[in-house]
Design an enzyme around this catalytic site. Structure first.
Site, PDB file in Angstrom:
ATOM      1  N   THR A   1      74.934 -50.217 129.638  1.00  0.00           N
ATOM      2  CA  THR A   1      75.391 -51.929 127.978  1.00  0.00           C
ATOM      3  C   THR A   1      76.335 -51.565 128.078  1.00  0.00           C
ATOM      4  O   THR A   1      77.008 -50.662 128.213  1.00  0.00           O
ATOM      5  CB  THR A   1      74.069 -51.213 127.431  1.00  0.00           C
ATOM      6  OG1 THR A   1      74.166 -50.354 125.970  1.00  0.00           O
ATOM      7  CG2 THR A   1      72.429 -50.998 128.164  1.00  0.00           C
TER       8      THR A   1
ATOM      9  N   ILE B   1      77.326 -40.612 125.705  1.00  0.00           N
ATOM     10  CA  ILE B   1      78.216 -42.105 124.966  1.00  0.00           C
ATOM     11  C   ILE B   1      79.539 -42.252 125.520  1.00  0.00           C
ATOM     12  O   ILE B   1      80.120 -42.300 126.024  1.00  0.00           O
ATOM     13  CB  ILE B   1      79.052 -41.275 123.953  1.00  0.00           C
ATOM     14  CG1 ILE B   1      77.251 -39.774 123.551  1.00  0.00           C
ATOM     15  CG2 ILE B   1      79.344 -41.479 122.881  1.00  0.00           C
ATOM     16  CD1 ILE B   1      76.606 -41.006 122.871  1.00  0.00           C
ATOM     17  N   LYS B   2      79.401 -44.341 125.369  1.00  0.00           N
ATOM     18  CA  LYS B   2      80.411 -45.037 126.234  1.00  0.00           C
ATOM     19  C   LYS B   2      81.631 -45.425 124.669  1.00  0.00           C
ATOM     20  O   LYS B   2      81.626 -45.775 124.136  1.00  0.00           O
ATOM     21  CB  LYS B   2      80.118 -46.445 125.998  1.00  0.00           C
ATOM     22  CG  LYS B   2      80.647 -46.998 127.554  1.00  0.00           C
ATOM     23  CD  LYS B   2      79.670 -48.101 127.674  1.00  0.00           C
ATOM     24  CE  LYS B   2      80.656 -48.384 128.734  1.00  0.00           C
ATOM     25  NZ  LYS B   2      79.623 -50.325 129.427  1.00  0.00           N
ATOM     26  N   VAL B   3      82.386 -44.566 124.943  1.00  0.00           N
ATOM     27  CA  VAL B   3      83.610 -44.623 124.244  1.00  0.00           C
ATOM     28  C   VAL B   3      84.837 -45.735 124.210  1.00  0.00           C
ATOM     29  O   VAL B   3      84.840 -45.519 126.119  1.00  0.00           O
ATOM     30  CB  VAL B   3      84.518 -43.116 123.905  1.00  0.00           C
ATOM     31  CG1 VAL B   3      83.130 -42.876 122.560  1.00  0.00           C
ATOM     32  CG2 VAL B   3      85.510 -42.816 124.977  1.00  0.00           C
TER      33      VAL B   3
END
Ligand code: E4P
Length: 217
Positions: free
Chosen positions: A27, A82-84
């Site tokens: 997402t 976790i998207k960074v």
């Protein structure tokens, strides 16, 4: 090659998960805005349906803020990645989070140098955006080939997650290069199933079978 679906539309995710061919979900803030629902509710629903990695992007752009948000997001389910963003603080957060055992997807990658840094920061996934590269007249797929070569040279474990996919040939070309994962919008993923000759052939087989008057019991 693993197939992730690139959407925050939980109905579409359920439909595709039912095929048994879905390995994960990505997402991003734009997709969440499009879904028009609470982010945490969406994530919970997705994680209940898909056991593979589900990428949830932080909104903070500073190291401490990213860690704070990551802590909240990781509580949703064990399969949250976790998207960074690929900025200095993003890579610092990536290093810290992966050291703590979290899955991290480094997003907004547009160069091989950035991909090399993400691997050194211990990223679980690197997300090069090939469609957006193509959009500005550059060769998105060449970037995937470069990253594949670099990661193989040094045996990095970071998985190449091909993002910003626009059509089925992006998926095929990425698979030929040996990318680990493709995250695919639902409409493109559905197109992968189709070929006019399959439909035509099936029609002819069914018509001929009818002529035999037989049934399979
Ligand atoms: C990847 O994780 C992103 O969510 C996505 O692939 C971006 O695609 P777009 O360029 O079509 O917005």
């Amino acid at each position: 090659m693993k197939f992730f679906v690139d959407t925050a539309d939980t109905a579409a995710i359920r439909e595709l998960a039912a095929t048994g061919l879905l390995d994960g979900v990505t997402t991003n803030p734009s997709l969440v805005a499009r879904a028009g629902r609470d982010f945490f509710e969406i994530l919970k629903e997705i994680c209940d349906v898909v056991p593979g990695p589900v990428s949830a992007e932080v909104a903070a752009t500073d190291f401490d803020g990213m860690l704070r948000e990551a802590e909240r997001l990781r509580k949703v389910a064990d399969n949250i990645a976790i998207k960074v963003p690929l900025i200095v603080d993003g890579l610092k957060a990536c290093k810290r989070l992966t050291d703590e055992g979290a899955m991290v997807n480094v997003t907004l990658c547009f160069s091989a140098a950035q991909a090399l840094l993400a691997a050194k920061a211990g990223a679980s996934f690197i997300s090069p955006f090939i469609g957006r590269h193509d959009d500005v007249g550059q060769d998105g797929m060449a970037l995937i080939a470069d990253i594949r070569q670099i990661y193989d040279n040094y045996h990095f474990d970071t998985e190449i997650l091909v993002a910003s996919v626009r059509h089925p040939m992006h998926v095929v070309e990425a698979a030929k290069i040996g990318a680990d994962v493709c995250t695919i919008p639902p409409d493109v993923l559905k197109k992968l199933f189709n070929h006019p000759l399959t439909e035509k052939g099936l029609e002819a087989f069914l018509a001929d079978w009818k002529k035999t008057g037989q049934t399979i019991r």
